[in-house]
Design an enzyme around this catalytic site. Sequence first.
Site, PDB file in Angstrom:
ATOM      1  N   LYS A   1      -9.415 -14.788 -52.460  1.00 24.31           N
ATOM      2  CA  LYS A   1      -9.709 -15.288 -53.671  1.00 24.31           C
ATOM      3  C   LYS A   1      -8.434 -14.714 -54.623  1.00 24.31           C
ATOM      4  CE  LYS A   1     -14.255 -15.095 -56.241  1.00 24.31           C
ATOM      5  NZ  LYS A   1     -15.397 -14.879 -56.344  1.00 24.31           N
TER       6      LYS A   1
ATOM      7  N   SER B   1     -18.364 -18.484 -57.430  1.00 22.78           N
ATOM      8  CA  SER B   1     -17.483 -18.244 -57.624  1.00 22.78           C
ATOM      9  C   SER B   1     -16.266 -18.138 -56.702  1.00 22.78           C
ATOM     10  CB  SER B   1     -17.025 -17.156 -59.014  1.00 22.78           C
ATOM     11  OG  SER B   1     -17.207 -16.112 -57.987  1.00 22.78           O
TER      12      SER B   1
ATOM     13  N   SER C   1     -21.759 -15.729 -54.446  1.00 23.68           N
ATOM     14  CA  SER C   1     -20.611 -16.321 -54.872  1.00 23.68           C
ATOM     15  C   SER C   1     -19.079 -16.579 -53.252  1.00 23.68           C
ATOM     16  CB  SER C   1     -19.307 -15.216 -55.784  1.00 23.68           C
ATOM     17  OG  SER C   1     -20.193 -15.507 -56.645  1.00 23.68           O
TER      18      SER C   1
END
Length: 485
Positions: free
Chosen positions: A79, A154, A178
């Site tokens: 990420k 996210s 997330s």
Amino acid sequence: MELYNLTAHELKTKIDNKEVKVEEVVQSYLNRIEKVDSKVGAFLYTGSEEAIKKAKELDNKISKGESLKALGGIPVSIKDNISVKGMQNTCASKMLEGYKSPYDAHVIEKIKNEDGIILGKVNMDEFAMGSSTENSAYKKTRNPWDLDRVPGGSSGGSAAAVAAMETPLALGTDTGGSVRQPAAFCGLVGLKPTYGRTSRYGAIAFGSTLDQVGMLSKDVEDCALLTKNIAGLDHRDFTTADIKVPDYTQFLKKDLKGKKIGIPRECFGEGLDESVRKAINEALQVLKENGAEIEEFSLPSLDYALAAYYIISSAEASSNLARFDGIRYGHRTKDYTDAVDIYFKSRDEGFGKEAKRRIMLGTYVLSEGYYDAYYKKALKVRNLIKKEYENVFKRYHAIISPTSPTPAFKIGEKINDILAMYLIDAYTVPVSVAGLPAMSIPCGMVDGLPIGLQIIGNYYKEDDIFNIAYSYEQSTEWHKMKPQL
């Protein structure tokens, strides 16, 4: 069969048995990214040259008769808020456009030490604020199961990349769901460990008392492999616990005899999609057949968790993001008259709509006159939630709920309905507020879209979660489903 179809542990076996070269594995994923990522939009940066170079080094070690370590030759995608030395780290924000990390996060050090290969950086909601990955400043990421739908957020890029078979493993961060919610939307295994189980060093902060690095994978065994090798004490993050990290693969057993599982009534009320309710009830039946005892209970404080979470996380975000001011860090406006003008314009240009919303909310609840009414009260609610969970875990080994009240929604469907977007995290947020570990695993399909089952464990009892998740997975076929791209 194409190599990208295999799980991480299957690839590891083939590499160790010299059936395939590490370079072949890496190239298979790079080819897959080239083929499908124009549709999916998971990657912000692909480290092709670095990955191939590392693969050749590992193949050279094997040719000399040396053994690779635990993650030997396995690609992992990261990420874009977790620092990888020499790679961009933008948090999907214009505020950090062009920034390259000068150091590795602790979890990246551990992956590299175990001979894992960093494949690249994947998309996310800006500064990890969002539930759909629609808040990225750079691109939209689409759900591989239905390209008109969101992958969740996210960590949507992490989930989409694994689901699209562009990477066997991915790291995300989980502040309020997330990792788990994108795992549910994309039909994957996603774990948020106990707060303090993995180091936050090198992960750009959103909510410092909530953030935790998590893992996304195709199956439970892969998740156990990655978790075991990145968890543990780090003296650069004082919140990490000096508690031995077990070999989670030892807990991958089908038998659940003696395991007691609690079902909170509050997670099965209004707002839960009927197809999700049906899938969860069928999953509970499977766990019963595997020996688990299941009973309902009440957790009244859950009704206040979402409000407490948005107050606490936004307050922490407003503090953490204050450093990005165009003076010391972050984007600096080209059009300014004085220092104050730099602050205002740089932050206005650098931050997106959702980041601004949360910064403003956080600043408000921390301001004089409102601190007691909001922030202090939210901390009291947090303590109440923790105490309720602690009492519940005196009776149960685990708690089960849906991961999300609905399957993946359409791109654009909730972007202007803030309350509806926030409610998507209603079942994941309480776990984060309490700092507990939880995993989402696939437990069904509705209209071609995956559904997630959330398994919540006691503090540092990820072993119970792995046991229950593996037991369910071995009794069903949902983890074998793959989207057609």
